[in-house]
Enzyme design. Structure first.
Site, PDB file in Angstrom:
ATOM      1  N   GLY A   1      42.837  27.636  45.409  1.00 39.02           N
ATOM      2  CA  GLY A   1      44.284  27.619  45.579  1.00 39.02           C
ATOM      3  C   GLY A   1      44.645  28.122  46.962  1.00 39.02           C
ATOM      4  O   GLY A   1      43.885  27.965  47.925  1.00 39.02           O
TER       5      GLY A   1
ATOM      6  N   HIS B   1      43.474  40.652  44.562  1.00 39.40           N
ATOM      7  CA  HIS B   1      44.646  41.201  43.893  1.00 39.40           C
ATOM      8  C   HIS B   1      44.130  42.151  42.821  1.00 39.40           C
ATOM      9  O   HIS B   1      43.166  41.833  42.113  1.00 39.40           O
ATOM     10  CB  HIS B   1      45.445  40.057  43.262  1.00 39.40           C
ATOM     11  CG  HIS B   1      46.834  40.410  42.833  1.00 39.40           C
ATOM     12  ND1 HIS B   1      47.499  41.537  43.260  1.00 39.40           N
ATOM     13  CD2 HIS B   1      47.696  39.759  42.009  1.00 39.40           C
ATOM     14  CE1 HIS B   1      48.712  41.557  42.729  1.00 39.40           C
ATOM     15  NE2 HIS B   1      48.849  40.496  41.957  1.00 39.40           N
TER      16      HIS B   1
END
Length: 398
Positions: A89, A174
């Site tokens: 992504g 993250h």
């Protein structure tokens, strides 16, 4: 009154002071060099800045920069490693291409013949050479970079976890999955290093700033250090994926600040402010073009770039006396009105409400269709339809 840019006397003085400080620093550096005994040419080291401690406000932090990890050093450090980048992504695309351009051994793992597989091929990844299925990429990798979406990480973890075997390193960009493991069910293996590098921007910016020779700011953190080398590995990884300057954080602080910032001043808050100002101008009789220019165009094309490059004080100093007076007077009122909302937002991040909402929505089978509907609603708003036409009028687009 609009904050039209003028070079006032005070602004000239501001620039003169900045130039004087720069000249003094340059002169002092030259003077030191001039009085230093000349070293034999063969003994002079390459110019590489060292790790340094910098005082930010009242806190001193250790700073690492790209110059601390030149390409040759990265190649030597990672000479025995294969980066298995899972997911292609936004972050996967940016970080993967930067790793490849840095000459490191990186492979991509995605679902064969899916949209990401096709996108990777378009970017020059070759099936069977550096493009594989997820399982095959993990089996070949020593550093497994889990860059799937947060919802996808939660869904695929029962399948992926058994493949993260001893000796591998698990990498995130993250802190979402391990920090909110009660909701995501991402319980990491106990016998591997687990590290994080979180670029402070989209994957597209990670890539574009790298290509410009600059580099994005990133944070790094260690969740689990089995080898005793996890922190050094995270620092090296941060530079390898395209960072320019990096600072240390924790997984918890990264995800808390990230969720908070995206919903606040970075995206949600700024969009809400744009809409509120634009709508009031329209309701008070201003034309669409004027309302957009006074709300968005002047902010993004004139004022915000000044803040980014020189700081808020410079932006104030570069505006008319009327503009700066009004901004200084109204700023505290906006802060007082907005701070309670920001506290509510931070509480929602800490207690997991935002994580729960994100996982529930993004795990729905039709979430892409629902998201596209929401994006279309934004595209159809008058403010952004006007913006599309205003952008066409910029000189660089003619």
């Amino acid at each position: 009154m609009s904050a039209r840019m003028i070079i006032s006397r005070s602004n000239k003085a501001f620039m003169a002071r900045a130039l004087m400080r720069a000249e003094v620093r340059s002169f002092s550096a030259l003077a030191r060099v001039a009085t230093r005994p000349a070293a034999p040419k063969a003994a002079m080291p390459s110019l590489v800045r060292g790790v340094k401690n910098i005082k930010f406000a009242d806190d001193t932090e250790t700073v690492h920069e790209r110059a601390d990890w030149p390409r040759e050093k990265l190649h030597d450090y990672f000479k025995n490693d294969t980066f298995a980048l899972i997911g292609y992504g936004s972050q996967g695309h940016g970080q993967g291409l930067n790793l490849r351009d840095n000459g490191l051994n990186v492979i991509v793992g995605v679902r064969k013949d899916g949209a990401s597989w096709k996108a990777a091929i378009e970017d020059g990844w070759v099936p069977g050479k550096n493009l594989f299925s997820v399982d095959e990429a993990i089996s070949k990798g020593t550093i497994v970079m889990n860059l799937l979406s947060d919802a996808a990480q939660s869904e695929t973890w029962p399948h992926i976890k058994p493949q993260i075997t001893k000796g591998k390193t698990l990498y995130f960009s993250h802190g979402f999955s391990p920090v909110f493991k009660d909701l995501t069910k991402v319980e990491v293996p106990k016998d591997v290093d687990v590290i994080l590098v979180a670029p402070k921007g989209s994957g597209r910016t990670v890539r574009s700033l790298f290509k410009e020779g600059r580099g994005i700011n990133s944070s790094y953190a260690v969740w689990q250090d089995v080898t005793g080398k996890a922190e050094e590995k995270a620092i090296a990884m941060a530079i390898a994926v395209g960072s320019g300057y990096i600072y240390q954080t924790t997984f918890e602080k990264e995800v808390h600040s990230d969720l908070y910032g995206e919903r606040g001043a970075l995206m949600g808050g700024i969009h809400g402010m744009f809409l509120a100002q634009y709508e009031v101008l329209r309701e008070r009789g201003h034309s669409p073009s004027e309302a957009f220019n006074e709300t968005v165009e002047e902010a993004t094309q004139s004022l915000y770039p000044l803040i980014g490059k020189y700081g808020m004080d410079y932006m104030y100093d570069a505006c008319s006396t009327t503009a700066r007076r009004g901004a200084l007077d109204w700023s505290p009122r906006f802060k007082d009105a907005l701070k309670p909302v920001f506290n509510q937002l931070y509480d929602a991040v800490i207690d997991g409400s935002e994580t729960k909402r994100s996982l529930e929505f993004n795990s729905q089978p039709d979430y892409r269709d629902k998201f596209e509907k929401e994006l279309q609603e934004i595209r159809d708003l008058e403010i952004w339809r006007v913006g599309k036409e205003v952008r066409k009028l910029r000189p660089e687009n003619n």
